[in-house]
Design an enzyme around this catalytic site. Structure first.
Site, PDB file in Angstrom:
ATOM      1  CD  GLU A 174      15.790 -21.802 -86.855  1.00 43.70           C
ATOM      2  OE1 GLU A 174      14.605 -21.952 -86.505  1.00 43.70           O
ATOM      3  OE2 GLU A 174      16.217 -22.137 -87.968  1.00 43.70           O
ATOM      4  NE  ARG A 205      -4.827 -42.779 -75.664  1.00 42.60           N
ATOM      5  CZ  ARG A 205      -5.501 -43.744 -76.243  1.00 42.60           C
ATOM      6  NH1 ARG A 205      -5.867 -43.623 -77.489  1.00 42.60           N
ATOM      7  NH2 ARG A 205      -5.803 -44.836 -75.581  1.00 42.60           N
ATOM      8  CG  ASP A 229      -2.430 -46.576 -71.730  1.00 39.12           C
ATOM      9  OD1 ASP A 229      -1.514 -45.946 -71.176  1.00 39.12           O
ATOM     10  OD2 ASP A 229      -2.426 -46.935 -72.911  1.00 39.12           O
ATOM     11  N   PRO A 245      12.343 -27.289 -76.256  1.00 39.33           N
ATOM     12  CG  PRO A 245      14.038 -27.430 -77.846  1.00 39.33           C
ATOM     13  CD  PRO A 245      12.855 -26.611 -77.452  1.00 39.33           C
TER      14      PRO A 245
HETATM   15  C1  J9Q Z   1      10.002 -26.661 -80.453  1.00 36.39           C
HETATM   16  N1  J9Q Z   1      12.965 -29.560 -80.471  1.00 36.39           N
HETATM   17  O1  J9Q Z   1      11.594 -30.872 -78.620  1.00 36.39           O
HETATM   18  C2  J9Q Z   1      11.186 -31.732 -77.643  1.00 36.39           C
HETATM   19  N2  J9Q Z   1      10.081 -31.271 -77.113  1.00 36.39           N
HETATM   20  C3  J9Q Z   1       9.788 -30.109 -77.729  1.00 36.39           C
HETATM   21  C4  J9Q Z   1      10.755 -29.867 -78.666  1.00 36.39           C
HETATM   22  C5  J9Q Z   1      10.881 -28.730 -79.591  1.00 36.39           C
HETATM   23  C6  J9Q Z   1      11.975 -28.608 -80.462  1.00 36.39           C
HETATM   24  C7  J9Q Z   1      12.065 -27.503 -81.318  1.00 36.39           C
HETATM   25  C8  J9Q Z   1      11.079 -26.538 -81.308  1.00 36.39           C
HETATM   26  C9  J9Q Z   1       9.905 -27.753 -79.603  1.00 36.39           C
END
Ligand code: J9Q
Length: 284
Positions: free
Chosen positions: A128, A165, A180, A101
């Site tokens: 975590e 892709r 696309d 994230p």
């Molecule tokens: C590893 N939320 O969330 C959005 N893109 C990647 C992630 C993510 C997460 C939790 C753990 C990646």
């Protein structure tokens, strides 16, 4: 230890995935265009179980965070051993991606860039967190969007799908990749298939006898055989949808003369309040 999916070709894109849930990655990759590309050897994919790189009898991959707090953090040593093993058996990767994230947002432009490298390692983190020292061996930290997930496995699959892709030979019809919607920077126009006329299913649900006689018809222009008109209708629909649902995309879109003209008309209609809702679609 590492499970190999498919046989390989010399010019294949090499993909290694390090995860504590190999099954979460393996099964999805057997389906559809990616599954076929792996079977043909156009993609050379290996999934690595992080637990295989632990040295203790309980195969521990995580531990409590220093400083306290909830949750568990992925330990660095098994990850380093996995990356070293990949380098020895598969060669030095061009990029090591960690899905997280905290990463920069993955876009179609990033997919284009990564589709041109020869070897990608994906590290799937947990919700975590991952020991910060792992980042020394990561070349890109990527996020697929702002929501909470349990781990990086689904984001890694999203990245692998979008990137693969774009690798020549993965998608059978190269034309559909080029055309696309996101490659052109606009949302897609509406698609229809047979039958040209459909009794409305909602009416059936309310009244199984469906006496209303209501039908949902395919727009006449698509049945007309007038290809110039069809092309123009599709452009107008794609632009209308983009303007209404994702106006932010218009800034980065490359529009031809006709599309620019249509967009000016749509904006003029919009500001004068002439065009709202479905009525206008049917007029054009
Ligand atoms: C590893 N939320 O969330 C959005 N893109 C990647 C992630 C993510 C997460 C939790 C753990 C990646």
């Amino acid at each position: 230890m590492a499970s190999e999916i498919g046989a390989m070709k010399l010019d294949a894109l090499k993909i290694d995935i390090v995860t504590i849930f190999p099954a979460m990655i393996e099964q999805p990759l057997t389906a559809g265009v990616l599954g076929r590309a792996i079977d043909r050897g156009t993609l050379d994919v290996k999934v690595h179980d992080l637990r295989a790189f632990t040295l203790d009898r309980h195969r521990v991959v995580d531990d409590v965070p220093y400083g306290g707090g909830p949750g568990m953090v992925l330990k660095p040593e098994p990850i380093f051993r996995a990356l070293d093993a990949i380098e020895v058996t598969r060669g030095r990767p061009s990029v090591v991606v960690m899905t997280s994230p905290q990463g920069t947002r993955f876009t179609q432009a990033e997919a284009q860039r990564l589709s041109r490298v020869t070897h990608i390692v994906f590290l799937c983190g947990r919700y975590e967190g991952v020991d910060e020292r792992v980042r020394a061996r990561v070349t890109e930290e990527l996020s697929i969007g702002d929501y909470v997930l349990s781990g990086g496995e689904l984001p890694a699959l999203v990245l692998i799908d979008a990137i693969s892709r774009l690798v020549p030979g993965v998608v059978g019809d190269g034309r559909s990749v080029a055309e696309d919607s996101f490659s052109r920077g606009l949302l897609d126009f509406p698609q229809y298939t047979r039958p040209a006329e459909l009794s409305v299913w909602n009416a059936d649900r309310v009244d199984p006898a469906n006496t209303s006689g209501e039908t949902a018809r395919v727009p006449d222009v698509l049945l007309s055989g007038n290809h110039a008109e069809i092309r123009r209708w599709r452009k107008r629909q794609a632009l209308t949808r983009t303007l209404e649902r994702r106006p932010d995309l218009l800034a980065g879109a490359t529009l031809d003369e006709e599309e620019q003209q249509i967009l000016r008309e749509l904006r003029a209609c919009r500001t004068t309040g002439l065009q709202k809702g479905k009525a206008d679609d049917e007029r054009h």
